[in-house]
Design a protein around this motif. Structure first.
Motif, PDB file in Angstrom:
ATOM      1  N   TRP A 126       0.817  -1.228   0.000  1.00  0.00           N
ATOM      2  CA  TRP A 126       0.000   0.000   0.000  1.00  0.00           C
ATOM      3  C   TRP A 126       0.841   1.265   0.000  1.00  0.00           C
ATOM      4  CZ3 TRP A 126      -4.444  -1.314   4.046  1.00  0.00           C
ATOM      5  CH2 TRP A 126      -5.313  -2.237   3.450  1.00  0.00           C
ATOM      6  N   LYS A 127       2.136   1.111   0.173  1.00  0.00           N
ATOM      7  CA  LYS A 127       3.049   2.273   0.205  1.00  0.00           C
ATOM      8  C   LYS A 127       2.537   3.306   1.229  1.00  0.00           C
ATOM      9  CE  LYS A 127       4.262   1.249  -4.534  1.00  0.00           C
ATOM     10  NZ  LYS A 127       4.738   1.724  -5.830  1.00  0.00           N
ATOM     11  N   CYS A 128       2.685   4.607   0.936  1.00  0.00           N
ATOM     12  CA  CYS A 128       2.237   5.634   1.887  1.00  0.00           C
ATOM     13  C   CYS A 128       0.844   6.120   1.475  1.00  0.00           C
ATOM     14  CB  CYS A 128       3.248   6.781   1.923  1.00  0.00           C
ATOM     15  SG  CYS A 128       2.938   7.966   3.234  1.00  0.00           S
ATOM     16  N   TYR A 139      10.657  -9.640  -8.715  1.00  0.00           N
ATOM     17  CA  TYR A 139      11.256  -8.985  -9.882  1.00  0.00           C
ATOM     18  C   TYR A 139      10.380  -7.799 -10.251  1.00  0.00           C
ATOM     19  CZ  TYR A 139      12.485  -7.879 -14.671  1.00  0.00           C
ATOM     20  OH  TYR A 139      12.833  -7.196 -15.819  1.00  0.00           O
ATOM     21  N   GLU A 140      10.914  -6.592 -10.047  1.00  0.00           N
ATOM     22  CA  GLU A 140      10.158  -5.376 -10.318  1.00  0.00           C
ATOM     23  C   GLU A 140      10.980  -4.448 -11.209  1.00  0.00           C
ATOM     24  OE1 GLU A 140       6.918  -4.766  -7.221  1.00  0.00           O
ATOM     25  OE2 GLU A 140       8.653  -3.689  -6.493  1.00  0.00           O
ATOM     26  N   PRO A 141      10.800  -4.528 -12.528  1.00  0.00           N
ATOM     27  CA  PRO A 141      11.511  -3.580 -13.393  1.00  0.00           C
ATOM     28  C   PRO A 141      11.083  -2.161 -13.006  1.00  0.00           C
ATOM     29  CG  PRO A 141      10.209  -5.192 -14.666  1.00  0.00           C
ATOM     30  CD  PRO A 141       9.832  -5.357 -13.241  1.00  0.00           C
ATOM     31  N   ILE A 201       6.986   0.083 -12.804  1.00  0.00           N
ATOM     32  CA  ILE A 201       6.260   0.397 -11.566  1.00  0.00           C
ATOM     33  C   ILE A 201       5.400   1.646 -11.746  1.00  0.00           C
ATOM     34  CG2 ILE A 201       6.518   1.088  -9.147  1.00  0.00           C
ATOM     35  CD1 ILE A 201       8.871  -0.793  -8.953  1.00  0.00           C
ATOM     36  N   GLY A 202       4.097   1.440 -11.623  1.00  0.00           N
ATOM     37  CA  GLY A 202       3.151   2.556 -11.686  1.00  0.00           C
ATOM     38  C   GLY A 202       3.043   3.227 -13.040  1.00  0.00           C
ATOM     39  N   THR A 203       3.550   2.608 -14.087  1.00  0.00           N
ATOM     40  CA  THR A 203       3.566   3.261 -15.401  1.00  0.00           C
ATOM     41  C   THR A 203       2.546   2.682 -16.376  1.00  0.00           C
ATOM     42  OG1 THR A 203       5.198   1.684 -16.220  1.00  0.00           O
ATOM     43  CG2 THR A 203       6.049   3.727 -15.248  1.00  0.00           C
ATOM     44  N   GLY A 261       4.956  -4.783 -11.004  1.00  0.00           N
ATOM     45  CA  GLY A 261       5.074  -3.673 -11.962  1.00  0.00           C
ATOM     46  C   GLY A 261       3.832  -3.619 -12.827  1.00  0.00           C
ATOM     47  N   SER A 262       2.891  -2.725 -12.447  1.00  0.00           N
ATOM     48  CA  SER A 262       1.669  -2.499 -13.223  1.00  0.00           C
ATOM     49  C   SER A 262       0.803  -3.743 -13.402  1.00  0.00           C
ATOM     50  CB  SER A 262       2.018  -1.871 -14.579  1.00  0.00           C
ATOM     51  OG  SER A 262       2.574  -0.586 -14.396  1.00  0.00           O
ATOM     52  N   VAL A 263       0.803  -4.626 -12.399  1.00  0.00           N
ATOM     53  CA  VAL A 263      -0.129  -5.761 -12.453  1.00  0.00           C
ATOM     54  C   VAL A 263      -1.519  -5.244 -12.087  1.00  0.00           C
ATOM     55  CG1 VAL A 263      -0.751  -7.994 -11.418  1.00  0.00           C
ATOM     56  CG2 VAL A 263       1.657  -7.427 -11.809  1.00  0.00           C
TER      57      VAL A 263
END
Ligand code: PEP
Length: 246
Positions: A6-8, A159-161, A165-167, A203-205
């Motif tokens: 959930w990050k911040c 594995y997170e290119p 991420i978020g793109t 990554g953007s799942v």
């Protein structure tokens, strides 16, 4: 294994709504591992809701500190154990980028954590590195933090290119599968007990593309940022994973 990062983000209100929407759509499956890493200040709040709803969801942290004592703002591995957290994300690219975390710090964290909870070590290349065909080289370097560890079957790699991420962009499922195999081989060959780790893709799942990834041989689940903030979306992703759960 599906992990929500959930990050911040969030509030008590958001978390209550999240669980109401999640429980409406969620169908549990024995043996499948679902985890949430909320902002640390909400850990107990989330834990209470999980217990009230008798949900089989593990809790984890988004980071930890390798030391304790005079470290304002930090939490230690001992606190993770004390609060019954099951895992911690370590070395997320946002920690590397915004908090200037180096492999040496990440190594110290993992070595502290390994005895108390499952480390989910994030690795992945930047867009620049990807364009220059440096993906395997970069990941090999990042995996060196595992040297000297007796990690039994606890360690998980995500594995997170960084460029995914978020793109909304992702590698192809063939590329992901290939890198996951590479990661498993590298960790196995450097492991003293020949352990082959679980490898998650991150990554953007989202609920539309997840099934595509879950069917791949070397993909053992996902680490999810943006799409995990919506209880209903996250439940759909988990259900898709449970359907293809090996
Ligand atoms: C992440 O930051 O770990 C992540 C996977 O983010 P997103 O799903 O939003 O790309």
């Amino acid at each position: 294994m599906i992990i929500a990062n959930w990050k911040c983000n969030g509030s008590k209100q958001m978390i209550s709504t999240w669980f109401a929407e999640f429980t409406e759509k969620y169908a549990s499956k024995e043996g499948s591992y679902i985890g949430i890493a909320p902002p640390m200040i909400y850990l107990e709040y989330v834990k209470r809701i999980i217990a009230e709803n008798s949900l089989e969801i593990k809790l984890g942290t988004q980071d930890l500190d390798a030391s304790n004592g005079a470290r304002t703002g930090a939490i230690s591995a001992e606190m993770i154990l004390d609060c019954e957290c099951n895992f911690s994300i370590v070395g997320h690219s946002e920690r590397r980028q915004y908090f200037d975390e180096k492999n040496s710090t990440i190594k110290e964290k993992i070595h502290k954590l390994i005895d108390v909870a499952t480390p989910i070590l994030c690795v992945g290349e930047t867009s620049e590195e990807n364009k220059n065909n440096l993906t395997e080289e970069v990941i090999s370097k990042q995996l060196e933090v595992l040297e000297g560890l007796n990690f039994q079957n606890k360690i998980v790699i995500a594995y997170e290119p960084v460029w995914a991420i978020g793109t909304g962009m992702t590698p192809s499922k063939e590329e992901i599968n290939e890198i996951h195999k590479f990661i498993k081989d590298v960790v196995q060959s450097s492991s003293i007990n020949s352990l082959r780790p679980r490898v998650l893709y991150g990554g953007s799942v989202n609920e539309e593309n997840c099934e595509n990834f879950f069917k791949s041989e070397f993909v053992d689940g996902a680490l999810i940022g943006g799409a995990s903030l919506d209880g209903s979306s996250f439940a759909k992703i988990v259900t898709s994973f449970n359907g293809s759960y090996k």
